[in-house]
Write a protein that holds these residues in place. Structure first.
Motif, PDB file in Angstrom:
ATOM      1  N   GLY A  36       0.747  -1.373  -0.191  1.00 56.71           N
ATOM      2  CA  GLY A  36      -0.031   0.053   0.010  1.00 56.71           C
ATOM      3  C   GLY A  36       0.964   1.321   0.020  1.00 56.71           C
ATOM      4  N   ALA A  37       0.344   2.128   0.812  1.00 63.06           N
ATOM      5  CA  ALA A  37       1.069   3.721   0.722  1.00 63.06           C
ATOM      6  C   ALA A  37       1.379   3.735   2.270  1.00 63.06           C
ATOM      7  CB  ALA A  37       0.316   4.599   0.201  1.00 63.06           C
ATOM      8  N   PHE A  38       2.058   4.830   2.522  1.00 62.32           N
ATOM      9  CA  PHE A  38       2.426   5.422   4.050  1.00 62.32           C
ATOM     10  C   PHE A  38       2.060   6.545   4.251  1.00 62.32           C
ATOM     11  CE2 PHE A  38       5.461   1.924   2.831  1.00 62.32           C
ATOM     12  CZ  PHE A  38       5.319   1.113   4.225  1.00 62.32           C
ATOM     13  N   VAL A  39       1.477   6.714   5.619  1.00 56.64           N
ATOM     14  CA  VAL A  39       1.204   8.050   6.145  1.00 56.64           C
ATOM     15  C   VAL A  39       2.032   8.159   7.351  1.00 56.64           C
ATOM     16  CG1 VAL A  39      -0.942   7.365   7.424  1.00 56.64           C
ATOM     17  CG2 VAL A  39      -0.577   9.681   6.872  1.00 56.64           C
ATOM     18  N   GLU A  40       2.801   9.493   7.573  1.00 61.94           N
ATOM     19  CA  GLU A  40       3.473   9.488   8.622  1.00 61.94           C
ATOM     20  C   GLU A  40       2.932  10.423   9.928  1.00 61.94           C
ATOM     21  OE1 GLU A  40       7.558  11.963   9.316  1.00 61.94           O
ATOM     22  OE2 GLU A  40       7.879  10.192   7.983  1.00 61.94           O
ATOM     23  N   VAL A  41       2.882   9.705  11.153  1.00 60.87           N
ATOM     24  CA  VAL A  41       2.406  10.230  12.425  1.00 60.87           C
ATOM     25  C   VAL A  41       3.522  10.518  13.380  1.00 60.87           C
ATOM     26  CG1 VAL A  41       0.698   9.851  14.120  1.00 60.87           C
ATOM     27  CG2 VAL A  41       0.085   9.246  11.888  1.00 60.87           C
ATOM     28  N   ASP A  42       3.863  11.693  13.686  1.00 56.53           N
ATOM     29  CA  ASP A  42       4.896  12.041  14.628  1.00 56.53           C
ATOM     30  C   ASP A  42       6.222  11.186  14.391  1.00 56.53           C
ATOM     31  OD1 ASP A  42       2.869  13.613  15.888  1.00 56.53           O
ATOM     32  OD2 ASP A  42       2.287  12.019  17.104  1.00 56.53           O
ATOM     33  N   GLY A  43       6.442  11.125  13.151  1.00 59.54           N
ATOM     34  CA  GLY A  43       7.547  10.459  12.693  1.00 59.54           C
ATOM     35  C   GLY A  43       7.666   8.885  12.455  1.00 59.54           C
ATOM     36  N   LEU A 118      -2.429   6.260  17.661  1.00 58.44           N
ATOM     37  CA  LEU A 118      -1.596   6.697  16.407  1.00 58.44           C
ATOM     38  C   LEU A 118      -2.631   6.338  15.441  1.00 58.44           C
ATOM     39  CD1 LEU A 118       1.285   6.889  15.653  1.00 58.44           C
ATOM     40  CD2 LEU A 118       1.506   4.600  15.291  1.00 58.44           C
ATOM     41  N   LEU A 119      -3.212   5.357  15.402  1.00 60.42           N
ATOM     42  CA  LEU A 119      -4.115   4.922  13.737  1.00 60.42           C
ATOM     43  C   LEU A 119      -5.076   5.787  13.567  1.00 60.42           C
ATOM     44  CD1 LEU A 119      -4.014   1.031  14.166  1.00 60.42           C
ATOM     45  CD2 LEU A 119      -2.383   2.605  12.763  1.00 60.42           C
ATOM     46  N   GLN A 125      -5.480  11.961   9.177  1.00 60.81           N
ATOM     47  CA  GLN A 125      -4.837  12.394   7.901  1.00 60.81           C
ATOM     48  C   GLN A 125      -5.214  12.267   6.581  1.00 60.81           C
ATOM     49  OE1 GLN A 125      -0.498  12.828   7.797  1.00 60.81           O
ATOM     50  NE2 GLN A 125      -0.346  12.478  10.120  1.00 60.81           N
ATOM     51  N   LEU A 126      -5.999  10.814   6.348  1.00 60.90           N
ATOM     52  CA  LEU A 126      -6.518  10.274   5.229  1.00 60.90           C
ATOM     53  C   LEU A 126      -7.816  10.785   4.568  1.00 60.90           C
ATOM     54  CD1 LEU A 126      -5.016   6.653   5.775  1.00 60.90           C
ATOM     55  CD2 LEU A 126      -3.967   8.533   4.092  1.00 60.90           C
ATOM     56  N   GLY A 127      -8.621  11.724   5.804  1.00 62.86           N
ATOM     57  CA  GLY A 127      -9.603  12.309   5.596  1.00 62.86           C
ATOM     58  C   GLY A 127     -10.717  11.291   6.013  1.00 62.86           C
ATOM     59  N   ILE A 128     -10.558  10.173   6.947  1.00 60.62           N
ATOM     60  CA  ILE A 128     -11.371   9.310   7.423  1.00 60.62           C
ATOM     61  C   ILE A 128     -12.051   9.879   8.509  1.00 60.62           C
ATOM     62  CG2 ILE A 128     -11.867   6.925   8.433  1.00 60.62           C
ATOM     63  CD1 ILE A 128      -9.016   6.262   6.969  1.00 60.62           C
TER      64      ILE A 128
END
Length: 319
Positions: A36-43, A118-119, A125-128
């Protein structure tokens, strides 16, 4: 065998063990790359797969697993009606961990509450928005924490480990849960256990059902046998009961629709302790017992899982 290997590691074989473990990990990442892809949360990089359109649905995998459990076949079915986002939980699959949780001798592990935070941030961030959160096994605990502390429309647990249990954990978790066990045993497992030789162990999780053809090669057992993943998983499970003790005290305040789906033949997460126990505390829970089904209802009874998700969506006003 393990004792002999451990002594060899301590007396001078450690360099070879670590080298071999690293080579095995590189081979696993090459064979089972991020899909898939990645999103970064606090590094922290969070690996996800997103598919479909409609109300938001989040899927969370269980202990030792990764998001490939859901991409095996359930994701395609659910994506016909929902925008489905499947996450690798922190420290598992291809998702990372915060610095405070890293290190061979570090016994700090992400609680379900920390994982949910975290999730949920990644989802934002993904607009969910107002997702239905579905969790299998350990993922069920994270789903419950998500519902308690973050934005969710409804919850669905599949064989969810959602209540504190009596007795001791299996020896492997007690071993990996301490500093020296996790630091010294994980490299030996990574270096010398063939990922595709885990078939019997995985079959045991599916029992009394059989593992679907092609499942082992799809899910990528080599991902679960990485040193840092073994430690993260072992220590998360080791500390789960204490977290569930705190969480279950708050279940009576959870005013969301909850669907509890659980096999009566589940010998990994017991039906009476977890599903029946939680149903007594949750004010808006519906319990569906699956006769003679083991710990993998998403594979044994996918139709029942989809129906439970549809019910949760309807109860939340999303369908």
């Amino acid at each position: 065998m393990i004792g002999t290997l451990l002594i060899a590691s301590l007396l001078g074989g450690g360099v070879f063990v670590q080298w071999r473990a690293g080579a095995r990990e590189a081979a696993a990442l090459d064979r089972w790359p991020a899909v898939g892809a990645f999103v970064e949360v606090d590094g922290v990089p969070v690996h996800y797969v997103q598919q479909g359109s409609g109300p938001d649905l989040v899927l969370l995998h269980g202990a030792s697993g990764n998001l490939r459990d859901f991409t095996f076949d359930l994701l395609d079915k659910l994506a016909q009606d929902y925008r489905v986002t499947v996450f690798d939980r922190p420290g598992l699959g291809h998702s990372g961990r915060r610095e405070v949780h890293r290190g061979a001798f570090n016994t700090k592990a992400e609680t379900p509450q920390e994982q949910a935070a975290l999730l949920a941030a990644a989802a934002s961030q993904l607009g969910i928005e107002r997702p239905i959160v579905v969790g299998h096994s350990f993922g069920g605990a994270v789903a419950m924490a998500w519902g308690l502390d973050h934005d969710a429309a409804a919850l669905v647990t599949l064989g969810g480990a959602i209540m504190p249990w009596p007795g001791e954990l299996d020896f492997q978790y007690r071993l990996l849960g301490n500093a020296f066990g996790g630091a010294l045993v994980a490299p030996l497992v990574t270096a010398f256990l063939d990922p595709m030789g885990t078939r019997d162990a995985v079959e045991g999780i599916f029992a009394p059902q059989t593992m679907p053809e092609g499942y082992l090669a799809h899910i990528g057992p080599g991902l679960s046998l990485q040193r840092h993943v073994i430690r993260a998983n072992g220590r998360q499970v080791y500390q789960l009961r204490a977290a569930l003790t705190d969480m279950s005290d708050r279940y009576s305040t959870l005013d969301l629709p909850v669907e509890l789906l659980h096999g009566t033949a589940d010998k990994t997460v017991w039906f009476d302790i977890h599903a029946e126990g939680a149903a007594k505390l949750l004010p808006d829970a519906q319990l569906t017992a699956l006769p003679d089904v083991g710990h993998m209802p998403q594979h044994a009874r996918p139709g029942a899982v989809i129906e439970a998700i549809h019910r949760a969506a309807a109860r939340a006003g999303l369908r």
